[in-house]
Scaffold this motif. Structure first.
Motif, PDB file in Angstrom:
ATOM      1  N   ASN A 118       0.221   9.593   0.409  1.00 54.04           N
ATOM      2  CA  ASN A 118       0.847   8.549   1.217  1.00 54.04           C
ATOM      3  C   ASN A 118       2.361   8.667   1.261  1.00 54.04           C
ATOM      4  O   ASN A 118       3.037   7.779   1.783  1.00 54.04           O
ATOM      5  CB  ASN A 118       0.452   7.167   0.679  1.00 54.04           C
ATOM      6  CG  ASN A 118      -1.016   6.874   0.889  1.00 54.04           C
ATOM      7  OD1 ASN A 118      -1.589   7.280   1.901  1.00 54.04           O
ATOM      8  ND2 ASN A 118      -1.632   6.195  -0.060  1.00 54.04           N
ATOM      9  N   TYR A 165       1.956  12.865   3.053  1.00 54.00           N
ATOM     10  CA  TYR A 165       1.677  11.974   4.184  1.00 54.00           C
ATOM     11  C   TYR A 165       1.598  12.763   5.486  1.00 54.00           C
ATOM     12  O   TYR A 165       0.743  12.500   6.338  1.00 54.00           O
ATOM     13  CB  TYR A 165       2.758  10.897   4.290  1.00 54.00           C
ATOM     14  CG  TYR A 165       2.571  10.010   5.497  1.00 54.00           C
ATOM     15  CD1 TYR A 165       1.581   9.039   5.511  1.00 54.00           C
ATOM     16  CD2 TYR A 165       3.357  10.167   6.628  1.00 54.00           C
ATOM     17  CE1 TYR A 165       1.385   8.225   6.613  1.00 54.00           C
ATOM     18  CE2 TYR A 165       3.178   9.370   7.740  1.00 54.00           C
ATOM     19  CZ  TYR A 165       2.189   8.397   7.726  1.00 54.00           C
ATOM     20  OH  TYR A 165       2.000   7.620   8.833  1.00 54.00           O
ATOM     21  N   ARG A 214      -1.718  14.546   5.491  1.00 49.75           N
ATOM     22  CA  ARG A 214      -2.797  13.581   5.748  1.00 49.75           C
ATOM     23  C   ARG A 214      -2.833  13.194   7.221  1.00 49.75           C
ATOM     24  O   ARG A 214      -3.904  13.099   7.831  1.00 49.75           O
ATOM     25  CB  ARG A 214      -2.603  12.355   4.873  1.00 49.75           C
ATOM     26  CG  ARG A 214      -3.512  11.175   5.214  1.00 49.75           C
ATOM     27  CD  ARG A 214      -3.598  10.221   4.063  1.00 49.75           C
ATOM     28  NE  ARG A 214      -4.402  10.794   2.987  1.00 49.75           N
ATOM     29  CZ  ARG A 214      -4.481  10.281   1.768  1.00 49.75           C
ATOM     30  NH1 ARG A 214      -3.788   9.206   1.455  1.00 49.75           N
ATOM     31  NH2 ARG A 214      -5.250  10.855   0.861  1.00 49.75           N
ATOM     32  N   ARG A 215      -1.665  12.998   7.801  1.00 51.08           N
ATOM     33  CA  ARG A 215      -1.616  12.567   9.198  1.00 51.08           C
ATOM     34  C   ARG A 215      -2.174  13.626  10.139  1.00 51.08           C
ATOM     35  O   ARG A 215      -2.961  13.323  11.036  1.00 51.08           O
ATOM     36  CB  ARG A 215      -0.162  12.236   9.571  1.00 51.08           C
ATOM     37  CG  ARG A 215      -0.013  11.691  10.979  1.00 51.08           C
ATOM     38  CD  ARG A 215       1.438  11.401  11.301  1.00 51.08           C
ATOM     39  NE  ARG A 215       1.583  10.938  12.656  1.00 51.08           N
ATOM     40  CZ  ARG A 215       2.741  10.840  13.291  1.00 51.08           C
ATOM     41  NH1 ARG A 215       3.861  11.165  12.672  1.00 51.08           N
ATOM     42  NH2 ARG A 215       2.800  10.413  14.541  1.00 51.08           N
ATOM     43  N   ARG A 244      -5.982  13.969   9.786  1.00 51.31           N
ATOM     44  CA  ARG A 244      -6.705  12.845  10.375  1.00 51.31           C
ATOM     45  C   ARG A 244      -6.614  12.857  11.907  1.00 51.31           C
ATOM     46  O   ARG A 244      -7.573  12.457  12.580  1.00 51.31           O
ATOM     47  CB  ARG A 244      -6.159  11.535   9.804  1.00 51.31           C
ATOM     48  CG  ARG A 244      -6.517  11.403   8.325  1.00 51.31           C
ATOM     49  CD  ARG A 244      -6.085  10.104   7.699  1.00 51.31           C
ATOM     50  NE  ARG A 244      -6.626  10.007   6.348  1.00 51.31           N
ATOM     51  CZ  ARG A 244      -6.539   8.929   5.587  1.00 51.31           C
ATOM     52  NH1 ARG A 244      -5.924   7.843   6.045  1.00 51.31           N
ATOM     53  NH2 ARG A 244      -7.060   8.921   4.379  1.00 51.31           N
ATOM     54  N   ARG A 245      -5.501  13.317  12.441  1.00 49.59           N
ATOM     55  CA  ARG A 245      -5.427  13.466  13.898  1.00 49.59           C
ATOM     56  C   ARG A 245      -6.450  14.506  14.367  1.00 49.59           C
ATOM     57  O   ARG A 245      -7.080  14.347  15.410  1.00 49.59           O
ATOM     58  CB  ARG A 245      -4.027  13.909  14.331  1.00 49.59           C
ATOM     59  CG  ARG A 245      -2.955  12.835  14.247  1.00 49.59           C
ATOM     60  CD  ARG A 245      -1.667  13.314  14.884  1.00 49.59           C
ATOM     61  NE  ARG A 245      -1.573  12.910  16.262  1.00 49.59           N
ATOM     62  CZ  ARG A 245      -0.845  13.532  17.178  1.00 49.59           C
ATOM     63  NH1 ARG A 245      -0.176  14.617  16.868  1.00 49.59           N
ATOM     64  NH2 ARG A 245      -0.787  13.086  18.417  1.00 49.59           N
ATOM     65  N   HIS A 274      -1.714   2.358  11.691  1.00 50.84           N
ATOM     66  CA  HIS A 274      -1.137   3.704  11.617  1.00 50.84           C
ATOM     67  C   HIS A 274      -0.556   3.975  10.236  1.00 50.84           C
ATOM     68  O   HIS A 274      -0.810   5.020   9.632  1.00 50.84           O
ATOM     69  CB  HIS A 274      -0.042   3.843  12.679  1.00 50.84           C
ATOM     70  CG  HIS A 274       0.842   5.031  12.485  1.00 50.84           C
ATOM     71  ND1 HIS A 274       0.520   6.287  12.944  1.00 50.84           N
ATOM     72  CD2 HIS A 274       2.037   5.164  11.854  1.00 50.84           C
ATOM     73  CE1 HIS A 274       1.478   7.134  12.616  1.00 50.84           C
ATOM     74  NE2 HIS A 274       2.408   6.477  11.955  1.00 50.84           N
ATOM     75  N   ASP A 275       0.213   3.021   9.713  1.00 47.66           N
ATOM     76  CA  ASP A 275       0.980   3.250   8.491  1.00 47.66           C
ATOM     77  C   ASP A 275       0.113   3.148   7.239  1.00 47.66           C
ATOM     78  O   ASP A 275       0.302   3.913   6.295  1.00 47.66           O
ATOM     79  CB  ASP A 275       2.123   2.216   8.417  1.00 47.66           C
ATOM     80  CG  ASP A 275       3.217   2.631   7.459  1.00 47.66           C
ATOM     81  OD1 ASP A 275       3.639   3.798   7.525  1.00 47.66           O
ATOM     82  OD2 ASP A 275       3.645   1.791   6.650  1.00 47.66           O
ATOM     83  N   GLY A 287      -3.640   5.372   8.445  1.00 43.79           N
ATOM     84  CA  GLY A 287      -3.512   6.681   9.063  1.00 43.79           C
ATOM     85  C   GLY A 287      -4.174   6.774  10.420  1.00 43.79           C
ATOM     86  O   GLY A 287      -4.547   7.862  10.859  1.00 43.79           O
ATOM     87  N   PRO A 338      -4.253   7.282  14.167  1.00 47.61           N
ATOM     88  CA  PRO A 338      -3.398   7.700  15.274  1.00 47.61           C
ATOM     89  C   PRO A 338      -3.380   6.603  16.339  1.00 47.61           C
ATOM     90  O   PRO A 338      -4.369   5.907  16.542  1.00 47.61           O
ATOM     91  CB  PRO A 338      -4.079   8.973  15.793  1.00 47.61           C
ATOM     92  CG  PRO A 338      -4.984   9.408  14.675  1.00 47.61           C
ATOM     93  CD  PRO A 338      -5.409   8.166  13.980  1.00 47.61           C
TER      94      PRO A 338
END
Length: 890
Positions: free
Chosen positions: A300, A305, A308-309, A312-313, A400-401, A404, A406
């Motif tokens: 995170n 982060y 991870r982003r 996940r996208r 989002h924050d 996660g 999108p």
């Protein structure tokens, strides 16, 4: 021409021209001001800034880079990407424009048969800085580029700096004309889509002052030794040499994209929305694979982060494309490993570990997706209940924050429920977060001093010679002193101080090993107690501590001495981590790669990638294997060599670690051979004993074991043995029978507890009939307000309240309030039948009345609610308050 071949040709050409080939540095920047390496020159920054002396006068590299500033634009265009590779050649005060320009032209225009790239010289254009007559003259008269294909551009386009005070200089860029079908004629100043930049030559010859990042800053003067920094985007060059329109059609990204299309049953080029998602998946899966290879794990914060982003996208876009939750990232991860493996063989070696991290994050996101969807549904319901049609930007930002999500996922889910998202508010919150992150990065500190303070000191102090492998104390000279974040000439008793010495026996914290402690003393004048040592810049050791007495002055000759006993204890722990690592790999396979460690005196923790936890049998096996190696008393040997030779020897490179040209190998015979810069014991027998304390999860796909070493391990074993002895004596059973005896006792105890619970519940419920018959009437409402015996728990109170309410029936409104003090804090439960609810009496409201009397709070449903407080003496008052409230309502 394949991408790997382009990189090979570039490096071979410059190696032939006297440049040392430098392997790509890790994507994780070795720079406190950066998260990832965003440009090919970043690993060479210390040389350009004068903080260190370059080991080579000329160098060339193919550097891995990550840029995340435009991550939301990836996929929307065919040119944005997070991961890319920068080919570069560098001169550290050796040659300048007169050499750099002809070399670039030669490589670009030489035939493929001669090792070049075979560009048609007639299709190449050049730009130079406004007043760089020298560069233009070389292009005209040395290389022979016609004047009409040379254009001058201003500071924003053709002048380079790092964005902060330091080296800067004009640029000369080379462009390739792709033809009239791509845009208007007129050169780069007319159309940069048709005229595509392929190479940027930066001539570092000036020093700039404070000001804007691109322009509006003063030029303070010339550099004593001008430098060359050039960059060629490998992906862009591949697109040109492979005859495709953009980087997503090249042999690397294109192959991942096509595989994603196969898995999702789509076809690239048919639907723009699907094309965008396929580009996102292709870019992000390559980026994720490269980041995990360099040791980044999902999290995170910071790099975790970002990883991870993008993972996940990728997951979300795959699901949108396929409509099938069974489509997994594993296949795409393997494709990314395959297409990049020729350039980076370590990807294939670390394949199991890379898969482990990404697979675990994918599984973790499936759980997160469920939690986030619940939050979304609640927020959407609130919106509809209030009559609104706009899903708030704040809720979208929280999704989002925190989860996660999108934004495109939130947009789609909102549209499915007939809502639109306040994207403007969302973008504002995102921008605010970005600005905060930028400010934090700019103001990032290391210890008490700003990074710039260390940089200025490095210009005069130079590197620190480390003596700690062989010496525990030495004479040294004080090169610099920092007090309260600023350089100082001296420090006095009581000052918190940072010292830079020309040589030191102190180990600076790195590689999981804690820093040495000790003293730095000036004979007869002052003593500094050192409690930490860090390396804020390459080669600079900063000794942090407190001046115990006297004073210390720059240029003092001092005696530096470490706490030798502590060093030995830390070294035992470090050697133990190597042994535990090998034992874990033997138990779990090569996927058990190091993901972090900390070596303290007598104690260690070791983080490793794994797809499963270790049970007691696994831990026992690992512990036994490690201690068997200790008993063999294997000699620990050290050698320094090149990275390539070390890997050929079978030395294990730590997953995600950064290495230079020269590496140190720590060799424990046939059992463990690793690259490591830490300190170790002379033989494995010196560890004495290793005792594993257990294992746990510390993140997605990452486990942790903790252990004691040496005398600390012996003390733990002795303590456990004494405890077992006490149990054996108390239970009158031999030690080997203790597990069975204790298991029998626990079974009996649990059975007895269940029986006691049954009897207590029955005793409580025995009062139900009497309580129901004794209900008082307030108007038409029946009320039971009863204090149960102290010790009655909340569950039993609920059973009692519901039983009494059932006995009262539904002919009349009925309210039941029961309370008790199960410990030292009172509990109250209120139950209301349907008839009373219809008359306006709600359990949640009534329990609030009682809880306030108890000095607390509570709540629940209209039919039953629970509360509590802190005032055990107010139980009777709380019940009377409920009864009074019912009377008022009746």
């Amino acid at each position: 021409m394949e991408t790997a071949e382009i990189a090979r040709r570039f490096l071979a050409f410059f190696e032939k021209n006297g440049h040392t080939v430098v392997p790509s540095a890790s994507l994780v920047a070795d720079d406190p001001t950066l998260l990832f390496v965003p440009a090919g020159m970043v690993p060479f920054k210390p040389y350009f800034l004068g903080q260190a002396t370059a080991p080579h006068a000329r160098a060339t590299s193919a550097q891995k880079c990550i840029r995340t500033i435009d991550i939301d634009e990836v996929g929307k265009t065919s040119r944005h990407a997070t991961f890319f590779q920068m080919l570069g050649n560098f001169s550290f005060g050796d040659y300048f424009k007169e050499k750099a320009i002809p070399l670039a032209w030669e490589l670009l225009t030489s035939s493929i048969a001669d090792g070049g790239f075979g560009f048609d010289p007639e299709r190449l254009w050049v730009t130079v800085y406004l007043d760089d007559d020298e560069a233009e003259d070389i292009w005209l008269n040395t290389v022979g580029v016609p004047a009409e294909r040379i254009q001058r551009r201003d500071m924003e386009d053709n002048f380079w700096s790092m964005g902060v005070p330091g080296p800067c200089g004009p640029c000369s860029e080379i462009y390739y004309d792709r033809g009239p079908e791509y845009g208007a004629e007129g050169g780069p100043i007319a159309d940069e889509n048709r005229y595509l930049e392929v190479w940027n030559l930066v001539f570092m010859q000036f020093e700039r002052g404070e000001g804007g990042a691109k322009k509006d800053y003063p030029i303070l003067g010339g550099l004593p030794r001008p430098n060359i920094d050039t960059g060629m985007g490998l992906e862009r060059m591949a697109a040109l040499l492979q005859g495709v329109d953009n980087i997503y059609e090249t042999d690397t990204l294109g192959r991942i994209l096509r595989r994603a299309a196969e898995l999702t049953g789509t076809e690239y080029g048919r639907d723009e929305r699907a094309d965008v998602m396929l580009r996102v998946v292709a870019d992000h899966m390559r980026s994720a694979t490269m980041l995990v290879s360099d040791g980044v794990t999902p999290g995170n914060e910071k790099g975790g982060y970002v990883l991870r982003r993008i993972v996940r996208r990728s997951i979300r876009n795959l699901r949108l494309l396929s409509g099938d939750e069974s489509v997994r990232l594993h296949d795409l991860t393997q494709t990314a490993i395959d297409v990049m493996g020729d350039q980076y063989p370590e990807l294939r070696a670390d394949a199991a570990a890379i898969h482990g991290v990404i697979d675990a994050e994918e599984k973790n996101f499936a759980d997160t997706l469920r939690s986030g969807t619940t939050l979304f549904n609640r927020a959407a319901a609130r919106t509809r209940e209030s009559g609104g049609t706009e899903f708030s930007g704040a809720d979208a930002f929280q999704l989002h924050d925190t989860y996660g999500f999108p934004i495109d996922l939130t947009l789609e889910m909102a549209a499915e429920q007939g809502l639109r998202v306040d994207e403007d508010a969302f973008r504002q919150l995102m921008q605010r977060q970005k600005e905060t992150a930028k400010r934090d990065a700019k103001a990032k500190k290391l210890g008490n001093a700003d990074v710039s303070t260390y940089a200025r000191l490095a210009e005069t102090a130079g590197r620190t010679e480390f003596l700690g492998y062989t010496e525990s104390e030495s004479e040294a000279r004080v090169l610099g002193i920092i007090v309260d974040g600023e350089s100082a000439g001296a420090a006095r008793a009581g000052d918190k101080v940072e010292l830079v010495l020309d040589r030191t026996p102190f180990y600076a914290e790195s590689g999981g090993q804690l820093a040495d402690k000790g003293t730095v003393a000036v004979d007869g004048r002052g003593v500094v107690d050192v409690d930490d040592v860090q390396k804020p810049l390459m080669g600079m050791f900063v000794h942090r501590g407190t001046v115990r007495s006297g004073e210390i002055v720059v240029d003092d000759v001092v005696h530096a001495a470490i706490d030798a006993d502590r060093r030995v204890s830390v070294s035992r722990s470090h050697s133990a981590t190597h042994l535990i690592h090998s034992a874990l790999r033997n138990a779990l396979g090569p996927s058990a790669g190091q993901a972090g460690s900390e070596n303290q005196p007598g104690r260690l923790r070791f983080d490793f990638t794994a797809n499963r936890s270790l049970d007691a049998a696994d831990l026992a096996h690992v512990e036994e294997e490690v201690n068997t190696v200790l008993a063999r008393d294997i000699e620990v040997q050290y050698m320094e060599t090149t990275l390539d030779k070390a890997l050929q020897m079978g030395a294990m490179a730590m997953f995600g670690e950064k290495y230079g040209d020269r590496v140190r190998v720590v060799d424990m015979s046939d059992y463990s051979r690793e690259l490591c810069g830490g300190t170790h014991v002379g033989a494995t027998g010196q560890l004495g004993l290793v005792k594993l304390l257990g294992e746990s999860s510390v993140g997605s796909g990452v486990r942790r074991v903790e252990a004691l070493v040496g005398i600390d391990a012996l003390r733990r074993v002795s303590t456990e043995s004494a405890l077992v002895g006490q149990l054996s004596e108390q239970l009158k059973a031999p030690r080997e029978e203790l597990p069975q005896r204790i298991d029998t006792m626990v079974t009996r105890l649990r059975s007895a507890e269940k029986e006691i619970e049954r009897l207590r519940a029955a005793q409580v419920l025995q009062a139900s009939a009497g309580l129901a018959s004794g209900a008082r009437e307030h108007g038409s409402t029946l009320v039971v307000a009863h204090r149960a015996p102290d010790g009655t728990g909340a569950d039993d109170l609920r059973k009692l309240a519901l039983d009494v309410r059932g006995r009262l029936g539904e002919n009349s409104p009925a309210v039941v309030a029961v309370a008790s003090v199960p410990g030292d804090r009172p509990v109250v439960v209120v139950a209301v039948n349907k008839t009373a609810q219809a008359a306006g009496l709600k359990a949640g409201e009534l329990v609030g009345v009682a809880a306030r009397a108890l000095g607390g709070g509570g709540g629940g449903k209209p039919d039953i609610a629970q509360g509590g407080g802190t005032d055990a003496s107010a139980v009777e008052a709380a019940l009377r308050a409920v009864e009074q409230r019912v009377a008022e309502a009746s």
